[in-house]
Design an enzyme around this catalytic site. Structure first.
Site, PDB file in Angstrom:
ATOM      1  N   TRP A  66       0.880  -1.166   0.000  1.00  0.00           N
ATOM      2  CA  TRP A  66       0.000   0.000   0.000  1.00  0.00           C
ATOM      3  C   TRP A  66       0.919   1.217   0.000  1.00  0.00           C
ATOM      4  O   TRP A  66       1.667   1.410   0.957  1.00  0.00           O
ATOM      5  CB  TRP A  66      -0.828   0.038   1.289  1.00  0.00           C
ATOM      6  N   TYR A 122       0.981   5.084   0.208  1.00  0.00           N
ATOM      7  CA  TYR A 122       0.132   6.240   0.482  1.00  0.00           C
ATOM      8  C   TYR A 122       0.975   7.444   0.874  1.00  0.00           C
ATOM      9  O   TYR A 122       1.391   7.564   2.026  1.00  0.00           O
ATOM     10  CB  TYR A 122      -0.799   5.934   1.656  1.00  0.00           C
ATOM     11  N   LYS A 152      -0.801  -0.852  -4.311  1.00  0.00           N
ATOM     12  CA  LYS A 152      -2.092  -0.215  -4.109  1.00  0.00           C
ATOM     13  C   LYS A 152      -1.887   1.276  -3.916  1.00  0.00           C
ATOM     14  O   LYS A 152      -1.120   1.689  -3.052  1.00  0.00           O
ATOM     15  CB  LYS A 152      -2.773  -0.811  -2.871  1.00  0.00           C
ATOM     16  N   LYS A 157      -3.994   5.404  -4.316  1.00  0.00           N
ATOM     17  CA  LYS A 157      -5.294   6.081  -4.383  1.00  0.00           C
ATOM     18  C   LYS A 157      -5.496   6.679  -5.768  1.00  0.00           C
ATOM     19  O   LYS A 157      -4.523   7.059  -6.420  1.00  0.00           O
ATOM     20  CB  LYS A 157      -5.352   7.183  -3.328  1.00  0.00           C
ATOM     21  N   SER A 195      -7.482   2.124  -4.553  1.00  0.00           N
ATOM     22  CA  SER A 195      -8.366   2.025  -3.399  1.00  0.00           C
ATOM     23  C   SER A 195      -9.635   2.804  -3.654  1.00  0.00           C
ATOM     24  O   SER A 195      -9.655   3.768  -4.422  1.00  0.00           O
ATOM     25  CB  SER A 195      -7.666   2.587  -2.172  1.00  0.00           C
ATOM     26  N   GLY A 196     -10.668   2.386  -2.987  1.00  0.00           N
ATOM     27  CA  GLY A 196     -11.944   3.070  -3.126  1.00  0.00           C
ATOM     28  C   GLY A 196     -12.032   4.308  -2.253  1.00  0.00           C
ATOM     29  O   GLY A 196     -12.758   5.245  -2.538  1.00  0.00           O
ATOM     30  N   GLY A 198     -12.799  -1.436   0.550  1.00  0.00           N
ATOM     31  CA  GLY A 198     -13.124  -1.811   1.910  1.00  0.00           C
ATOM     32  C   GLY A 198     -14.444  -1.230   2.366  1.00  0.00           C
ATOM     33  O   GLY A 198     -15.504  -1.849   2.241  1.00  0.00           O
ATOM     34  N   ARG A 199     -14.387   0.028   2.855  1.00  0.00           N
ATOM     35  CA  ARG A 199     -15.579   0.621   3.445  1.00  0.00           C
ATOM     36  C   ARG A 199     -16.777   0.645   2.503  1.00  0.00           C
ATOM     37  O   ARG A 199     -17.906   0.455   2.928  1.00  0.00           O
ATOM     38  CB  ARG A 199     -15.257   2.053   3.920  1.00  0.00           C
TER      39      ARG A 199
END
Lengths: 307, 307, 307, 307, 307
Positions: E169, E171, E204, E206, E252-253, E280-281
């Site tokens: 990930w 970020y 991963k 954004k 990512s969502g 995820g969320r």
């Protein structure tokens, strides 16, 4: 995930999720996926018997990729081989079929009544090659048996910690048993028990004959009327001897023989509650198409699609 | 990078880029660079047979630098030797020729039917000396074979992790095989298979005779009509036995002999699909210029420049 | 914690609290909890004698869970078995009964005057499975005895550091003792002493006969008028030989036999100061209900509830 | 083994039989044995707050054996303490009560907003002392939190492999949270979640207040109408936050306070589905008889014997 | 094995067959199996944002089994979570879905401009739990970035040797980037490049905005007319920045948002050559049936079944 596979996984409740995942991978792969039955392709004969004896009857089988391809095309549950054969194909067939790395092997250039295999690969090799399981042969009845039991103890502890499955080939042989005794029902049942007590997840034995080798056992079989007259009964007894059916027991095809004889054997294994077959020479020594047809027929018998 | 070398590298797809790089270094070095054929200079006879037997016929060969220089001048693919010989020249010839460190060796001060070599160097020695490969001899047929198989298993796992190539000399010898059997076609093919299954990248065997040692094998060779009448046919069978040609198999020159006999042997190896020769005594026991001429002639045969 | 258990724990004052806790767990568990007496269920006969000889008289006993259940239902102090049997139930019966993992085992497919068991599990296996103790068999009198003594030394050192109890089965057997000598009073007493000197916490021996095997011992027994005429006297002598009663000595039931004979034996063990029995075949080869009744009767004798 | 304990053990199916056995030992011990509820006596205040602050109100509590005895007499599920206190009694009370070795501790001789405890014992100490579990405190909200998370990661991996249980005290404290926020419902629920995600088997938190510390959380609690008005509701939310009730969450008693207030708290914990209490100062700072009576009353509330 | 998956595996030719097998397992699993696209369910928000913020909108999601079930029912390619969530279900769902063990995590109880996650699990935990991959978050732009790069270096080396896949990930966050810069196209592309250069197999990031954070980058984007006006263009640029599309990049969502907005994002990712989404969320915070429908719709977009 079928109910049957879930039930089988329940027998391995002391194992890590990693080991249970790899058991599931094998039980869910191929044509018999989900049935709780397995047909495994093992190809260690090149090392054990020599290349010409193994592959001359079907020369494409000299090529290591042939066996990956055969196992895949036939829908086998897994493919088992020594280090070299797996290294020669594991990258090209990555993720296509569960692999079992045979960690010990014997060649037949030097005889001797008491087999004593060499360690030829490691648990870390199995991880590196993406295997689901390690394989190991023990020879109960050999003077060297204790060395083998000690080796599989250590390898098995390591494999279980690292999430792999332990498959034990248990072949009675050596100065402790007669030639006939190697497949005697009491001896084969005993070999299955030894493998199970050593902590094997899957156990491979030979189809037993009605011969009873040991005098002390003979008394009990007679007194208790243990039925061992038919192969079905004997398979049932062997499976019972491996923790009352709570360990996966599969049977080897042995030497190449007539197809109808093998089908009869498979029916008996199936009806006796055996979990499947591990079929080497009888598959890879046939021409490819014939082998696939043959393996499909065997699988259909296990799946109950044919009688 | 030629198409042929690229094809060969494809056989080693399970290996790390490091190991593949070192395979490529050897395949691309010297007069045969890029052809997929190799001629390697091995000089372990000082340890194996003693210095005078090895070097008195051509005294400059007592000097370790002589062999580096010979291998370079002749355009060999690689130079293989025990620890001492490499340590005595590796710095001065750094980067000039791929090196193979022989990790085990036997001296001949004490006999015995069953050879059992000593470990004489390590994988880290090979890294320290800038080697491309480790070399290791196994003696299938020896009572001590399993110990050797276990040693190469561990050394090989380490060498592969560290990006080196594994070269296995597979020489049947010991109480399991007759003297004639050491070079019998069935036994040599079996020896090649064993080395391949143990995970060797390169395999060195002796040119096989038409003799068939094992009764069980003889039946198959006859039944399947495996052609082993000529050396070319036998080389083809040995190469087939090493994963159907997907492992590099090279042949030793053996004892010093007449040049024309060697050329005939090389033609047969070439025509049977062998990957080259490893020529020790037949090169370093000749005067330097003669040796270079001889090696060039061998290479020209392999390169197809001469017939 | 009863006074008696506290007294017994006092004999192990050099041990870690972990080991003492596990001694206490076993002494406090089951129907005899707190009495200082123990009845242990051992089931290694599947490995030692083969499955049919062990389980055919009572087929539910093929199932590994049967023995966990039997030990629990009968209120045994602990259950002892090899790796496979414990792995097959340890998760499902977690925390319900103290477990003893047998770390070595012999199969009986190959004979020989001098038993030499294989190591079949590790101390870390015992921790992983939640065991209170490791079990280990030594065969004083065997040519291989020193190897076993060396193994238990190392395993015992590790087990004690990790808070486990060490249970040693001490069975004289091998070319050093006659068949009759295996249960001779001098030999059994000696076997108990050896186990105690090796650092065993619990010692398992066979009920001794009045036979005296060794000439040198015979002189002393006669000169010093050591009373060994009755089993009670002999048990007292064996217990005395294990540090004057400051090590827990329990007696095996041996082959299946008549119930009344066993009760007589138990009375003698009890009256001679023995700490209990380890009863395998005489319990698990009976039908379950009968076995539970039988074990309860044995326990009641030990508890002094019956005479 | 009650159905409830069996159900709880089912939540830990990825763990070894050893760890599951020790969970069972604690759930089955003492007055609440079998109910799925626990009352644990923790005594680390000597290290954390100093001896007089901890033991002067009830001077017999200076003696480490006092606490073993109190936990036993009161029928607690387990006794938790740092290395020294356990070493001072573990041998004398071997096997009498499950022990939890606190592996980290902070003294209060030096302040600072961000607690950062020292590692004061090891997993092997826990085995040596016969403990069922290790205990470890994390302080979410402290600048040093990541160091603690990394420490418990490593200790937890080792403890699980060796069959021990992992108990995590999760106490938000440090510059990341206000004083009021340390027991805010959102923060305590978060602390329980962190401990569960780190792999804790048992989680200890403080009874939460209705305060909501974090703005981002406050929005959600309001939007989703998460009921946190009563302690019962808040306990229910914390238990839900620890894997929907599939991890054992117990609540600390906190500072000594009035008995009736504690009983009210216990009722709320019980009714909210909390698994029990860990009560230190409120028990060992009372006179012994009073403490036992008090603890029995608490247990009776949990057992549903009283309302 | 589809051509596309085979092509993708070809990008990872330096990796072991074990790692390639696990890449294949993920690419072949679920509804998108074989397409070369992936939708992964990640649930680390419990640790990262707290339980109520994560699960209160859909309370069944407090239960760790919920997410295994959701990932399975929706046909996700893999399920990623921290240690606790995986331990709570890995045994019960053994072999049913590829797992990614998140090895580091940050909680949000303490702020600070420069994120610095804790190591919360190990590579051996991943093997034990049967995972196909490890997951790790780096925060380029944080003052603590180099510590994270060093950690993933070591973990990645170990994971690759043991046949696992490395998912990073990446970020951007911390004092090195502005809030707007965290999703700036130059920064996200740079973050993808860093992860790829650190040896990540899957990356991963954004979805990037059109903002350009760094002045030095801005000049080049303008001069070279790098098209970053639409999300499709920006995704194309990020994928290009991860080795010209030869590393799997998924997006990512982010925060829960309107379904139609997500579908638009997915279309842009798909059209820009992105490999999929990690959602995820937006999935687990919806009611189960709605989440499954939503995930199926997303997958159908990736599969090209819908536009």
């Amino acid at each position: 995930m079928t109910e049957r596979v879930r039930e089988i996984l329940g027998w391995y409740s002391s194992d890590t999720p990693g080991t249970r995942s790899n058991i599931a991978r094998m039980l869910n792969h191929g044509r018999l996926g989900g049935t709780g039955r397995m047909v495994i392709l093992p190809v260690d004969q090149g090392f054990e018997h020599g290349p010409a004896r193994s592959f001359a009857p079907n020369p494409p089988a000299y090529d290591p990729r042939y066996h990956f391809d055969l196992a895949l095309a036939a829908g086998c549950s897994a493919y088992a081989a020594p280090l070299g054969f797996l290294e020669a194909g594991a990258a090209d067939y990555a993720g296509e079929i569960p692999l079992i790395l045979k960690l010990n092997n014997s060649d037949s250039l030097i005889g001797g009544a008491d087999p004593s295999p060499a360690i030829t690969a490691s648990v870390d090799d199995a991880l590196r090659l993406g295997c689901a399981a390690i394989g190991f042969t023990i020879y109960p009845g050999s003077l060297a048996r204790n060395e083998m039991y000690g080796q599989i103890r250590a390898l098995s502890e390591e494999a279980k910690r690292k999430g792999l499955v332990v498959v034990v080939w248990s072949y009675p042989r050596g100065s402790g048993v007669s030639k006939e005794g190697e497949t005697a029902i009491d001896v084969v049942a005993y070999a299955a028990q030894i493998a199970a007590q050593l902590g094997a997840h899957f156990i491979k034995v030979k189809p037993p004959t009605a011969h009873i080798e040991q005098a002390a056992a003979k008394k009990v079989y007679e007194k208790e009327h243990v039925p061992v007259g038919t192969l079905t009964e004997r398979v049932r007894h062997v499976v019972q001897s491996a923790f009352n059916g709570r360990r996966i027991v599969i049977f080897s095809g042995g030497e190449a023989k007539e197809t109808s004889a093998i089908f009869d054997e498979v029916r008996a294994i199936r009806d006796g509650g055996g979990f499947g077959s591990i079929i080497g020479r009888n598959s890879f020594q046939r021409p490819r198409d014939e082998a696939i047809k043959f393996l499909h027929d065997v699988m259909d018998l296990y799946a109950g699609k044919t009688k």
